[in-house]
Scaffold this motif. Sequence first.
Motif, PDB file in Angstrom:
ATOM      1  N   ALA A  27      61.616  60.843 -25.075  1.00 34.79           N
ATOM      2  CA  ALA A  27      60.747  60.191 -25.946  1.00 34.79           C
ATOM      3  C   ALA A  27      60.621  61.668 -27.125  1.00 34.79           C
ATOM      4  O   ALA A  27      59.858  62.636 -26.465  1.00 34.79           O
ATOM      5  N   ALA A  28      60.815  62.175 -28.630  1.00 38.50           N
ATOM      6  CA  ALA A  28      60.302  63.290 -28.870  1.00 38.50           C
ATOM      7  C   ALA A  28      59.320  63.063 -30.615  1.00 38.50           C
ATOM      8  O   ALA A  28      59.483  62.178 -30.938  1.00 38.50           O
ATOM      9  N   PHE A  29      58.286  63.899 -30.259  1.00 41.01           N
ATOM     10  CA  PHE A  29      57.603  64.040 -31.754  1.00 41.01           C
ATOM     11  C   PHE A  29      57.352  65.283 -33.023  1.00 41.01           C
ATOM     12  O   PHE A  29      57.544  66.060 -31.861  1.00 41.01           O
ATOM     13  N   GLU A  30      58.626  65.551 -34.026  1.00 37.37           N
ATOM     14  CA  GLU A  30      57.555  66.704 -34.649  1.00 37.37           C
ATOM     15  C   GLU A  30      57.062  66.255 -35.517  1.00 37.37           C
ATOM     16  O   GLU A  30      56.811  65.405 -36.250  1.00 37.37           O
ATOM     17  N   GLY A  31      56.119  66.974 -36.267  1.00 30.78           N
ATOM     18  CA  GLY A  31      55.352  67.229 -37.967  1.00 30.78           C
ATOM     19  C   GLY A  31      55.511  68.715 -37.908  1.00 30.78           C
ATOM     20  O   GLY A  31      55.591  69.390 -37.828  1.00 30.78           O
ATOM     21  N   TRP A  32      56.232  68.040 -39.233  1.00 32.80           N
ATOM     22  CA  TRP A  32      57.157  68.871 -40.120  1.00 32.80           C
ATOM     23  C   TRP A  32      55.809  69.197 -41.308  1.00 32.80           C
ATOM     24  O   TRP A  32      54.869  68.295 -41.914  1.00 32.80           O
ATOM     25  N   VAL A  33      55.530  70.630 -41.842  1.00 34.76           N
ATOM     26  CA  VAL A  33      55.118  70.513 -43.154  1.00 34.76           C
ATOM     27  C   VAL A  33      55.769  69.809 -43.844  1.00 34.76           C
ATOM     28  O   VAL A  33      56.705  69.800 -44.331  1.00 34.76           O
ATOM     29  N   ARG A  34      54.799  69.225 -44.569  1.00 36.11           N
ATOM     30  CA  ARG A  34      55.445  68.118 -46.126  1.00 36.11           C
ATOM     31  C   ARG A  34      54.501  69.427 -47.083  1.00 36.11           C
ATOM     32  O   ARG A  34      54.025  69.274 -47.515  1.00 36.11           O
ATOM     33  N   ASN A  35      55.500  68.415 -48.429  1.00 34.49           N
ATOM     34  CA  ASN A  35      55.350  69.352 -49.962  1.00 34.49           C
ATOM     35  C   ASN A  35      54.722  68.279 -50.439  1.00 34.49           C
ATOM     36  O   ASN A  35      54.047  68.642 -51.614  1.00 34.49           O
ATOM     37  N   GLU A  36      53.613  67.178 -50.126  1.00 38.19           N
ATOM     38  CA  GLU A  36      52.999  66.701 -50.535  1.00 38.19           C
ATOM     39  C   GLU A  36      51.776  66.385 -50.133  1.00 38.19           C
ATOM     40  O   GLU A  36      51.782  66.080 -48.527  1.00 38.19           O
ATOM     41  N   ASN A  37      49.964  66.176 -50.161  1.00 44.51           N
ATOM     42  CA  ASN A  37      49.086  66.183 -49.596  1.00 44.51           C
ATOM     43  C   ASN A  37      48.040  64.636 -50.689  1.00 44.51           C
ATOM     44  O   ASN A  37      47.868  65.461 -51.069  1.00 44.51           O
ATOM     45  N   GLU A  38      47.913  63.974 -51.003  1.00 46.17           N
ATOM     46  CA  GLU A  38      47.484  63.273 -51.429  1.00 46.17           C
ATOM     47  C   GLU A  38      47.632  63.882 -53.372  1.00 46.17           C
ATOM     48  O   GLU A  38      45.892  63.486 -53.628  1.00 46.17           O
ATOM     49  N   GLY A  39      48.457  63.295 -53.298  1.00 43.94           N
ATOM     50  CA  GLY A  39      48.489  63.483 -54.941  1.00 43.94           C
ATOM     51  C   GLY A  39      49.225  65.393 -55.083  1.00 43.94           C
ATOM     52  O   GLY A  39      49.290  66.056 -56.554  1.00 43.94           O
ATOM     53  N   HIS A  40      48.641  66.374 -54.219  1.00 48.38           N
ATOM     54  CA  HIS A  40      49.006  67.789 -53.926  1.00 48.38           C
ATOM     55  C   HIS A  40      49.809  67.856 -53.815  1.00 48.38           C
ATOM     56  O   HIS A  40      50.394  68.133 -52.901  1.00 48.38           O
TER      57      HIS A  40
END
Lengths: 145, 145, 81, 81
Positions: A27-40
């Motif tokens: 089992a693996a998990f990756e955190g990717w940088v996403r383009n949105e946070n709380e509407g910003h």
Amino acid sequence: MMRVTRQAIRPDLLRAELFDPAAGAYAAFEGWVRNENEGHEVLRLEYEAYEPLAVKEGEKIIAEARARWPVRHAACVHRHGLLEIGECAVWVGVSAAHRDAAFHACRYIIDQVKIRLPIWKKEHYADGNSGWVSCERCAAHGGTR
Amino acid sequence: MMRVTRQAIRPDLLRAELFDPAAGAYAAFEGWVRNENEGHEVLRLEYEAYEPLAVKEGEKIIAEARARWPVRHAACVHRHGLLEIGECAVWVGVSAAHRDAAFHACRYIIDQVKIRLPIWKKEHYADGNSGWVSCERCAAHGGTR
Amino acid sequence: MSKQITVRYFAAFRERAGTDAENLRIEADTARDVFERVRDRIGTAEPLAHCKVAVNDELVGWDARVEDGDTVLLFPPVAGG
Amino acid sequence: MSKQITVRYFAAFRERAGTDAENLRIEADTARDVFERVRDRIGTAEPLAHCKVAVNDELVGWDARVEDGDTVLLFPPVAGG
């Protein structure tokens, strides 16, 4: 194995380090940088880490997971520095005889890593502002999620 | 996306198909052929699949997961044919804005795939015997686990 | 009795303090005392419970004692992953 | 009224039947009837609840009706993953 690094994370190579003829599950998990946070709209993320303690605390978390579930190998790598959208900020991998242990240990490690490691992130927004992500938001919403 | 194939599974390439700038989390599962089952030393596994229905049922499972959790992309590949110890028999990958959805959807898909797809496996043992893994054992113990 | 303490700041604390680290001669028995002593300097209203502290590279509680010559690391709320 | 049914066997059923498929002219209203008709041929004591059946490439319940010319797929207990 816990690593904190400025180098790009290579999940394909890291996964190979967990191979084990007695492991039937990975089992693996990756955190990717996403383009949105709380509407910003987020353009990029800047991670700051205090490496010596982040490694020490990460090793502790992995040892706790190994004590709780019968896993073969478990590892985590957290990146720091400036990261662009889509880049991998954190990777967790667990191999085990059975999938239940692999899933639980993987989830435990990422959950603990997000709240215990001395790592911080600053979001750079499309409107030119930037801000450190604080724990209260983090506790409710996660970072790379 | 569900695929059933005789080709080796390439998790690094499959993962790239799930990239999404709005995805902050990626959870993956792989089933690896292990060297032991219920005290028997296993040399290799032979998977038989009825492809048309395995694909159809797999697509249904993925659609169920997408309906239950807010995921960006979800995919599964199951291999068949003769597999050696350590080879990847099944891969599941899910990208989502948040990790909770990614983990839950990934777990749901592999759990359902193991009990619903028309796929069978025959274990070849070190003592020269071989045997089809039956569902009763499977329900309790998993296959590649 | 005053002690020589090296204080290191991280992330938001570092930016607000305008420095990575400083050497202070202060009256302080515990990690909490050190934090309160520099609270104005790092301009934060963050409750202690959201922050972390390490003494000589060991994560400790806010009641941990500090000795002359110690290095105290002040961590604002973390946000890994 | 007898019907022309193509029966396909998989995995353990295929090995025991010694063939992938056969064309049978049998009296059968439902998928269950087809299974019971060939149970001896595939030499299994497996309860129906552990097996699956498809008619013309659709997974169905054991009560599903079969028509003249249908193809019935008999699946022993599955074990993917």
